[in-house]
Design a protein around this motif. Structure first.
Motif, mmCIF file in Angstrom:
data_model
loop_
_atom_site.group_PDB
_atom_site.id
_atom_site.type_symbol
_atom_site.label_atom_id
_atom_site.label_comp_id
_atom_site.label_asym_id
_atom_site.label_seq_id
_atom_site.Cartn_x
_atom_site.Cartn_y
_atom_site.Cartn_z
ATOM 1 N N SER A 59 -32.153 -32.817 -22.089
ATOM 2 C CA SER A 59 -31.094 -31.754 -21.601
ATOM 3 C C SER A 59 -30.661 -30.694 -22.473
ATOM 4 C CB SER A 59 -30.012 -32.428 -20.791
ATOM 5 O OG SER A 59 -29.479 -33.370 -21.555
ATOM 6 N N ARG A 60 -30.731 -31.160 -23.691
ATOM 7 C CA ARG A 60 -29.947 -30.398 -24.903
ATOM 8 C C ARG A 60 -30.811 -29.447 -25.295
ATOM 9 N NH1 ARG A 60 -24.956 -31.567 -27.486
ATOM 10 N NH2 ARG A 60 -24.776 -33.498 -27.781
ATOM 11 N N VAL A 61 -32.229 -29.863 -25.526
ATOM 12 C CA VAL A 61 -33.220 -29.100 -26.101
ATOM 13 C C VAL A 61 -33.559 -28.143 -24.838
ATOM 14 C CG1 VAL A 61 -35.584 -29.147 -26.661
ATOM 15 C CG2 VAL A 61 -33.956 -30.827 -27.556
ATOM 16 N N GLU A 62 -33.849 -28.242 -23.784
ATOM 17 C CA GLU A 62 -34.170 -27.298 -22.635
ATOM 18 C C GLU A 62 -33.030 -27.212 -21.594
ATOM 19 O OE1 GLU A 62 -38.139 -28.219 -21.160
ATOM 20 O OE2 GLU A 62 -38.071 -26.206 -20.353
ATOM 21 N N PRO A 63 -32.016 -26.700 -21.629
ATOM 22 C CA PRO A 63 -30.917 -26.704 -20.762
ATOM 23 C C PRO A 63 -31.244 -25.787 -19.646
ATOM 24 C CG PRO A 63 -30.350 -25.277 -22.751
ATOM 25 C CD PRO A 63 -31.504 -26.157 -23.100
ATOM 26 N N GLU A 64 -32.214 -24.948 -19.653
ATOM 27 C CA GLU A 64 -32.624 -24.192 -18.553
ATOM 28 C C GLU A 64 -34.355 -24.240 -18.722
ATOM 29 O OE1 GLU A 64 -31.008 -23.045 -16.238
ATOM 30 O OE2 GLU A 64 -29.026 -23.297 -17.048
ATOM 31 N N THR B 35 -35.993 -22.297 -21.462
ATOM 32 C CA THR B 35 -35.022 -21.799 -22.550
ATOM 33 C C THR B 35 -35.011 -23.070 -23.556
ATOM 34 O OG1 THR B 35 -34.229 -20.434 -20.874
ATOM 35 C CG2 THR B 35 -33.006 -20.902 -22.870
ATOM 36 N N TYR B 36 -35.323 -22.967 -24.612
ATOM 37 C CA TYR B 36 -35.130 -24.177 -25.661
ATOM 38 C C TYR B 36 -33.825 -23.663 -26.567
ATOM 39 C CZ TYR B 36 -39.671 -25.201 -23.898
ATOM 40 O OH TYR B 36 -40.599 -25.684 -23.056
ATOM 41 N N ASP B 37 -33.103 -24.554 -26.899
ATOM 42 C CA ASP B 37 -31.939 -24.538 -27.767
ATOM 43 C C ASP B 37 -32.376 -24.753 -29.484
ATOM 44 O OD1 ASP B 37 -29.692 -24.845 -29.376
ATOM 45 O OD2 ASP B 37 -28.630 -25.297 -27.685
ATOM 46 N N GLU B 38 -32.760 -23.742 -30.079
ATOM 47 C CA GLU B 38 -33.254 -23.778 -31.691
ATOM 48 C C GLU B 38 -32.290 -24.468 -32.151
ATOM 49 O OE1 GLU B 38 -36.371 -23.438 -32.289
ATOM 50 O OE2 GLU B 38 -36.842 -22.409 -30.394
ATOM 51 N N ASP B 39 -31.005 -24.378 -32.214
ATOM 52 C CA ASP B 39 -29.803 -25.134 -32.901
ATOM 53 C C ASP B 39 -29.864 -26.577 -32.586
ATOM 54 O OD1 ASP B 39 -28.958 -22.789 -33.840
ATOM 55 O OD2 ASP B 39 -27.430 -22.616 -32.384
ATOM 56 N N ALA B 40 -30.219 -26.962 -31.483
ATOM 57 C CA ALA B 40 -30.365 -28.313 -31.071
ATOM 58 C C ALA B 40 -31.579 -28.991 -32.012
ATOM 59 C CB ALA B 40 -30.486 -28.724 -29.471
ATOM 60 N N LEU B 41 -32.758 -28.149 -31.560
ATOM 61 C CA LEU B 41 -33.769 -28.808 -32.524
ATOM 62 C C LEU B 41 -33.677 -28.832 -34.011
ATOM 63 C CD1 LEU B 41 -36.702 -26.967 -30.191
ATOM 64 C CD2 LEU B 41 -36.348 -29.359 -30.530
ATOM 65 N N ALA B 42 -32.813 -27.644 -34.470
ATOM 66 C CA ALA B 42 -32.672 -27.908 -36.044
ATOM 67 C C ALA B 42 -31.875 -29.217 -36.131
ATOM 68 C CB ALA B 42 -32.058 -26.756 -36.540
ATOM 69 N N HIS B 43 -30.907 -29.389 -35.236
ATOM 70 C CA HIS B 43 -30.027 -30.513 -35.429
ATOM 71 C C HIS B 43 -30.775 -31.936 -35.671
ATOM 72 C CE1 HIS B 43 -26.688 -33.551 -34.571
ATOM 73 N NE2 HIS B 43 -27.665 -34.147 -33.980
ATOM 74 N N TYR B 44 -31.776 -32.157 -34.668
ATOM 75 C CA TYR B 44 -32.468 -33.505 -34.820
ATOM 76 C C TYR B 44 -33.512 -33.290 -36.043
ATOM 77 C CZ TYR B 44 -30.395 -34.149 -30.527
ATOM 78 O OH TYR B 44 -29.412 -34.249 -29.547
ATOM 79 N N ARG B 45 -33.851 -32.134 -36.588
ATOM 80 C CA ARG B 45 -34.569 -32.167 -37.892
ATOM 81 C C ARG B 45 -33.769 -32.515 -39.016
ATOM 82 N NH1 ARG B 45 -37.153 -27.248 -36.977
ATOM 83 N NH2 ARG B 45 -35.329 -26.177 -37.861
ATOM 84 N N ARG B 46 -32.344 -32.159 -38.801
ATOM 85 C CA ARG B 46 -31.617 -32.496 -39.966
ATOM 86 C C ARG B 46 -31.305 -34.050 -39.961
ATOM 87 N NH1 ARG B 46 -28.932 -27.730 -38.538
ATOM 88 N NH2 ARG B 46 -27.421 -28.942 -37.250
ATOM 89 N N VAL B 47 -31.141 -34.410 -38.362
ATOM 90 C CA VAL B 47 -30.973 -36.181 -38.373
ATOM 91 C C VAL B 47 -32.178 -36.700 -39.233
ATOM 92 C CG1 VAL B 47 -30.670 -37.869 -36.937
ATOM 93 C CG2 VAL B 47 -29.644 -35.722 -36.159
ATOM 94 N N CYS B 48 -33.448 -36.276 -39.222
ATOM 95 C CA CYS B 48 -34.636 -37.045 -39.579
ATOM 96 C C CYS B 48 -34.573 -36.853 -41.063
ATOM 97 C CB CYS B 48 -36.014 -36.407 -39.147
ATOM 98 S SG CYS B 48 -36.324 -36.840 -37.405
ATOM 99 N N ASP B 49 -34.100 -35.669 -41.575
ATOM 100 C CA ASP B 49 -34.025 -35.402 -43.105
ATOM 101 C C ASP B 49 -33.012 -36.206 -43.564
ATOM 102 O OD1 ASP B 49 -36.313 -33.581 -42.946
ATOM 103 O OD2 ASP B 49 -34.982 -31.801 -42.922
ATOM 104 N N THR B 50 -31.762 -36.408 -43.058
ATOM 105 C CA THR B 50 -30.804 -37.299 -43.628
ATOM 106 C C THR B 50 -31.073 -38.869 -43.484
ATOM 107 O OG1 THR B 50 -29.165 -35.785 -42.560
ATOM 108 C CG2 THR B 50 -28.413 -37.645 -43.039
ATOM 109 N N LEU B 51 -31.721 -39.161 -42.509
ATOM 110 C CA LEU B 51 -32.305 -40.462 -42.409
ATOM 111 C C LEU B 51 -33.311 -40.814 -43.561
ATOM 112 C CD1 LEU B 51 -32.940 -41.194 -38.797
ATOM 113 C CD2 LEU B 51 -31.489 -42.544 -39.933
ATOM 114 N N ARG B 52 -34.423 -39.691 -43.781
ATOM 115 C CA ARG B 52 -35.372 -39.910 -44.692
ATOM 116 C C ARG B 52 -34.504 -39.993 -46.206
ATOM 117 N NH1 ARG B 52 -40.353 -40.793 -44.210
ATOM 118 N NH2 ARG B 52 -41.137 -40.385 -42.261
ATOM 119 N N ASP B 53 -33.600 -39.246 -46.549
ATOM 120 C CA ASP B 53 -33.044 -38.969 -47.664
ATOM 121 C C ASP B 53 -32.272 -40.268 -48.125
ATOM 122 O OD1 ASP B 53 -33.572 -36.367 -47.850
ATOM 123 O OD2 ASP B 53 -31.539 -35.452 -47.636
#
Ligand code: BGC
Length: 419
Positions: A100-105, A108-126
């Motif tokens: 629901s956050r990634v594709e609210p309509e 229509t994709y929310d690029e900020d949300a996708l970037a958020h989860y990318r950051r979560v993965c990077d933070t975990l890996r770091d």
């Protein structure tokens, strides 16, 4: 006896978006708004005999308990939460991406949300944690639910969503869990009528299970097209059906396993690289289903750590690595959890001795969280969360688990049963 786990064994915990993030809008938040008052009114009848009822009565009879709302603000605090998990020695972490956050309509994709989860993965890996990512954990965009949800899914839309997430996260992800517990979701929402969309229809129940299997297969192909070496599976909730003896009980246990455990795993067939095992329940089959233990969690669920050995043997029959994607108890006072983790790991080790290839153990949950129709009062967290201040405080079990991880296994005592 000392038991050590192999190098590379994954140690950690899990969460799901709806249960911790806050700020979501989907079919569940809509259902919460419509049902919070009713759930609060029904609480004494539902949980009145919980061992902690006196402590939780106020929370459980308050409608706000049944609204996910701000969650535990994990969306904003994920960095500090990852630090906590890393400090507790975790080497893997499971979280979910909410569609629901990634594709609210639709479309229509929310690029900020996708970037958020990318950051979560990077933070975990770091911080040295392997990301285990779930693509669907019970909640749907409202537009998807309004079009019939999983009784009538547009699997092309689903596939397009999966492609977007895979584009965004790519090979940062160590394990992909496509769908979480299709059988529990279908049973609660389409048979018991206790979760959205409140239905009681056996045909819809099986249709939903079948469609979630189809969704898994589509996701499996989509992920592998971009990432040929990815590890992809589902998380399935496996109960230990333990026949008390006698042919009728043995047949009933076998039937329960077939319908409730193997249905998804068999239909998925070759399209799985590992089995994600969520395990909570032991049922003694004695002309009916019985708990088989008098040790109870705060939710009144029977607690029997040995049962994980049996279900690992059951799913081990697929000859794939097994990742324990969930195993935990509601235990606000942390009365049972240190013992429960130690004993559960002891039995995980036994299954490994018998040849089951267990890739890791992810306790449920890292944080106290929103327990679906029960709301916030049940506490599953290794880390306690005060939702007024949002302060986090690792429980004793989190520290005991950290010591087990630090030693790479269990020390002398496999753990005594609490009084
Ligand atoms: C679910 C979790 C849930 C846990 C405890 C599992 O069925 O995947 O979301 O919190 O059980 O009930």
């Amino acid at each position: 006896m000392h038991r050590s786990f192999p190098d590379g064994f994954l140690w950690g915990a899990g969460t799901s978006a709806h249960q911790v993030e806050g700020g979501l809008e989907n079919d569940w938040t809509r259902w919460e708004r419509a049902n919070a008052e009713r759930l609060a009114a029904e609480a004494p009848a539902r949980y009145g005999d919980s061992p902690v009822w006196r402590d939780v009565r106020d929370a459980a009879t308050t409608p706000a308990n049944y609204r996910s709302g701000r969650g535990v603000e994990h969306y904003d605090r994920y960095g500090a939460d990852v630090d906590l998990a890393a400090d507790l020695g975790h080497t893997a972490h499971r979280f979910s991406v909410p569609w629901s956050r990634v594709e609210p309509e639709p479309g229509t994709y929310d690029e900020d949300a996708l970037a958020h989860y990318r950051r979560v993965c990077d933070t975990l890996r770091d911080r040295g944690l392997a990301p285990v990512v779930t693509l669907w954990h019970f909640t749907n965009p409202t537009w998807f639910a309004d079009a019939g949800g999983w009784t009538n899914p547009d699997l092309d839309r689903w596939r397009a969503y999966v492609d977007r997430v895979v584009d965004a996260l790519g090979d940062r992800v160590a394990y992909w869990v496509t769908v979480n517990e299709p059988e529990v979701y279908a049973a609660m929402g389409y048979l018991a009528g206790e979760w959205p969309p409140d239905r009681r229809n056996p045909l819809a129940y099986f249709r939903v299970r079948r469609n979630l299997v189809r969704a898994h297969r589509r996701a499996y192909d989509a992920i592998h097209r971009q990432l040929p070496d990815a590890d992809v599976g589902i998380a399935t909730n496996v109960t230990h059906y333990d026949p008390a003896g006698g042919l009728p009980n043995r047949l009933a246990a076998r039937l329960a396993r077939r319908v409730l455990t193997h249905y998804e795993l068999d239909r998925i067939g070759g399209k799985q690289d590992f089995v994600g095992l969520n395990h909570y329940f032991h049922r003694q089959v004695r002309y009916g289903l019985h708990s088989g233990t008098d040790v109870r969690s705060d939710l009144g669920w029977g607690v029997n750590p040995e049962s994980i050995y049996h279900v690992l043997r059951t799913v081990g029959a697929y000859n794939l690595p097994v990742l324990v994607t969930e195993n935990g108890i509601a235990d606000r006072k942390d009365r049972l959890r240190p013992w429960f983790i130690r004993r559960s790991l002891h039995h995980v080790g036994r299954a490994m001795d018998d040849g089951v290839d267990v890739a890791g153990y992810l306790h449920w949950s890292l944080l106290d969280n929103f327990e679906w129709a029960e709301g916030y009062w049940p506490r599953f967290g290794l880390v306690a969360v005060d939702r007024d201040t949002m302060e986090r405080e690792p429980r004793e079990s989190a520290r005991a688990y950290a010591r087990m991880i630090d030693r790479g296994g269990l020390a002398e005592r496999p753990g005594e049963r609490p009084e």
